[in-house]
Design a protein around this motif. Sequence first.
Motif, short mmCIF file in Angstrom:
data_model
loop_
_atom_site.label_atom_id
_atom_site.label_comp_id
_atom_site.label_asym_id
_atom_site.label_seq_id
_atom_site.Cartn_x
_atom_site.Cartn_y
_atom_site.Cartn_z
N ILE A 1 -2.91 38.94 9.04
CA ILE A 1 -3.25 37.84 9.95
C ILE A 1 -3.95 38.40 11.19
O ILE A 1 -3.50 39.38 11.79
CB ILE A 1 -1.98 37.08 10.37
CG1 ILE A 1 -1.35 36.41 9.14
CG2 ILE A 1 -2.31 36.03 11.43
CD1 ILE A 1 -0.02 35.74 9.43
N LEU A 2 -5.05 37.75 11.59
CA LEU A 2 -5.78 38.13 12.80
C LEU A 2 -5.54 37.06 13.87
O LEU A 2 -5.72 35.86 13.61
CB LEU A 2 -7.28 38.25 12.52
CG LEU A 2 -8.18 38.54 13.74
CD1 LEU A 2 -7.78 39.86 14.41
CD2 LEU A 2 -9.65 38.55 13.34
N LEU A 3 -5.14 37.52 15.04
CA LEU A 3 -4.83 36.61 16.15
C LEU A 3 -5.68 36.97 17.37
O LEU A 3 -5.31 37.83 18.17
CB LEU A 3 -3.33 36.70 16.49
CG LEU A 3 -2.85 35.90 17.71
CD1 LEU A 3 -3.13 34.41 17.55
CD2 LEU A 3 -1.35 36.14 17.94
N PRO A 4 -6.87 36.34 17.54
CA PRO A 4 -7.64 36.54 18.76
C PRO A 4 -7.06 35.67 19.87
O PRO A 4 -6.87 34.46 19.69
CB PRO A 4 -9.06 36.08 18.37
CG PRO A 4 -8.90 35.23 17.17
CD PRO A 4 -7.55 35.48 16.57
N ARG A 5 -6.75 36.27 21.02
CA ARG A 5 -6.04 35.52 22.07
C ARG A 5 -6.29 36.17 23.44
O ARG A 5 -7.08 37.10 23.56
CB ARG A 5 -4.55 35.48 21.77
CG ARG A 5 -3.89 36.84 21.88
CD ARG A 5 -2.39 36.78 21.79
NE ARG A 5 -1.78 38.00 22.32
CZ ARG A 5 -0.49 38.24 22.33
NH1 ARG A 5 0.35 37.36 21.82
NH2 ARG A 5 -0.01 39.35 22.84
N ALA A 6 -5.60 35.66 24.43
CA ALA A 6 -5.68 36.24 25.77
C ALA A 6 -5.07 37.63 25.77
O ALA A 6 -4.20 37.94 24.95
CB ALA A 6 -4.95 35.36 26.77
N GLY B 1 -13.35 46.47 21.43
CA GLY B 1 -13.13 47.27 20.23
C GLY B 1 -12.23 46.62 19.18
O GLY B 1 -12.61 46.53 18.00
N PRO B 2 -11.00 46.17 19.55
CA PRO B 2 -10.11 45.59 18.53
C PRO B 2 -10.73 44.40 17.80
O PRO B 2 -10.57 44.29 16.57
CB PRO B 2 -8.89 45.16 19.36
CG PRO B 2 -8.90 46.09 20.53
CD PRO B 2 -10.34 46.32 20.86
N GLN C 1 8.29 39.12 11.68
CA GLN C 1 9.65 39.03 11.13
C GLN C 1 9.65 38.38 9.76
O GLN C 1 10.54 38.64 8.94
CB GLN C 1 10.54 38.24 12.09
CG GLN C 1 10.85 39.00 13.38
CD GLN C 1 11.54 38.14 14.42
OE1 GLN C 1 11.88 36.98 14.15
NE2 GLN C 1 11.77 38.70 15.61
N GLY C 2 8.63 37.55 9.51
CA GLY C 2 8.50 36.91 8.19
C GLY C 2 7.79 37.79 7.18
O GLY C 2 7.55 37.35 6.05
N GLY C 3 7.42 39.00 7.59
CA GLY C 3 6.82 39.94 6.65
C GLY C 3 5.31 40.05 6.75
O GLY C 3 4.68 40.72 5.92
N ALA C 4 4.69 39.43 7.73
CA ALA C 4 3.24 39.48 7.86
C ALA C 4 2.81 40.71 8.65
O ALA C 4 3.57 41.26 9.45
CB ALA C 4 2.73 38.22 8.55
N GLU C 5 1.57 41.11 8.43
CA GLU C 5 0.94 42.16 9.22
C GLU C 5 -0.01 41.47 10.20
O GLU C 5 -1.00 40.85 9.77
CB GLU C 5 0.17 43.12 8.30
CG GLU C 5 -0.52 44.25 9.05
CD GLU C 5 -1.34 45.13 8.13
OE1 GLU C 5 -2.30 45.77 8.65
OE2 GLU C 5 -1.07 45.16 6.92
N VAL C 6 0.28 41.55 11.49
CA VAL C 6 -0.48 40.80 12.49
C VAL C 6 -1.28 41.76 13.37
O VAL C 6 -0.72 42.68 13.97
CB VAL C 6 0.46 39.95 13.38
CG1 VAL C 6 -0.36 39.15 14.40
CG2 VAL C 6 1.31 39.02 12.52
N ASP C 7 -2.59 41.51 13.43
CA ASP C 7 -3.47 42.25 14.34
C ASP C 7 -3.83 41.34 15.50
O ASP C 7 -4.35 40.23 15.30
CB ASP C 7 -4.75 42.69 13.64
CG ASP C 7 -4.51 43.81 12.63
OD1 ASP C 7 -3.48 44.49 12.76
OD2 ASP C 7 -5.36 43.98 11.73
N ILE C 8 -3.55 41.80 16.73
CA ILE C 8 -3.89 41.04 17.93
C ILE C 8 -5.18 41.60 18.52
O ILE C 8 -5.28 42.81 18.76
CB ILE C 8 -2.75 41.12 18.97
CG1 ILE C 8 -1.48 40.48 18.41
CG2 ILE C 8 -3.18 40.44 20.28
CD1 ILE C 8 -0.28 40.63 19.32
#
Length: 508
Positions: free
Chosen positions: A386-391, A297-298, A404-411
């Motif tokens: 930012i999109l981070l596909p990972r384990a 889903g994500p 912490q640098g102000g980004a919006e990160v989706d894992i």
Amino acid sequence: MEKKGKVYLIGAGPGDPELITVKGKRLLSQAEVVVYDYLANKKLLAHAPKDAIFIYAGKKGGSTHTHSQDEINQMLVDHARAGRIVVRLKGGDPFIFGRGGEELEELVRYGISFEAVPGVTSASAAATYAGVPITHRRFTSSVAFVTGHEEPGKAESRIAWDKLATGVGTIVFYMGIKNLPSISANLIRHGRDPQTPVAVVRWASTPEQRSVVGTLANITEVVREAQITPPALVVVGEVVSLRDTINWYEQRPLFGKRILVTRSREQASELVQSLEDLGAACLEGATIALEDPEDWGPLDQALARIADYHWLLFTSPNAVAFFFRRLAALGGDSRRLQGPRIAAVGTATAASLLSHGIRADLLPEKFTAEGLAEALLSQGVQGRKILLPRALKARDVLPQSLQQGGAEVDIAPVYRNVRPAMAADIRQALEEKKIDLITFTSSSTVTNFIDLLGLGTEELASLLAGVKIAAIGPITAATAAKAGLTVDIQPATHTIPGLVEAIAAYFS
């Protein structure tokens, strides 16, 4: 229409699994039944379909045979008559002391269709891998292959020793270790110079290869002192003197080193191949198995709005592989990724992206999550999506630093690590002190390896006493150190090629 069976008699070569012919490998991939011998490298079985029937029909000198020759013949007949494609896999060349002709005669008797595929014979391979050209213009233009398996007490030998001793330049004896004293004596008795050089090669073309050199006069004692046992070939002739000049195989930097590779099976091939090319004997002991996440889903939701992202980050070749597999399953390809810039954590990940037609926009100087975070932060990530596909389970240093640098990160989890059971042969090899080095390519390989052993600190130290440890980078090394392991090898460049180079340099 009833399916007709067929038998393919294939020479597996002398030991190195890459010495099988292209045709032999192709036919093996089509097999429904594989009947294989003791001298056929078991790695070749990976080329056969997983659902094939595998039958070990090995014959090992000095021990009870698994199946008699008559039983083997009947197996081939029965499976072929049942309509199956049968591969009879024999070490070396099946028509050179391989009893291949006898097996085919039996097939002819039953009217069964067959083909024979030659293989690299052990005599040629043993000489070549020991640095001995069996013919050479300065020494000889003739060579003979002879069985050394005749019983010493036979009333009459089938070998014409009087003609063989001085009539042939190079003589190669198959299966000659047991009768080496008799062989040497017969050659000398019939006129061969006692000072003629002799080489004995055991397990030719494999990482376990051992070679010794002597003369007809002393080779029996040399072999006894070196404790050379079958399978081995004996090469007699002046060409043996060239071994000092062109002994290439046993001079490789990792020759004889036994290395345990703990990567997942999906990843191990590159590392194993590179180490074996340098002479190592690798044992694959996967501590990680990779599987799809339980919920796509994500990632699916992120792909639906991919154009909204400023950056797409990949931190491993695994992430790339699973990401694009899912993208394809959804009917998409690389064209769906228009919009975000793409970053890779290192050169291996960048190469994986390139195989999908994508060149990374950003590659950090340091191939770590910290290095990638530093490179992105230097460009400014305030307000960036930012999109981070990972384990499914991974260190959070990268997303936390970016947030912490102000980004919006989706894992988006694209794969998960599953811990397999430790194979019995791995533990046995460690207990018998048959491992020189263990490689770790991620923190999870370290923790899983230790968890699978299930030992306390003192027991672990005792089991791994004398075993060197190689870690691909500082994070993996730190995990190993925290577990009480001493890291002996760590490359400056945190890649598989860098790790292999560092291992070769260490042992050199």
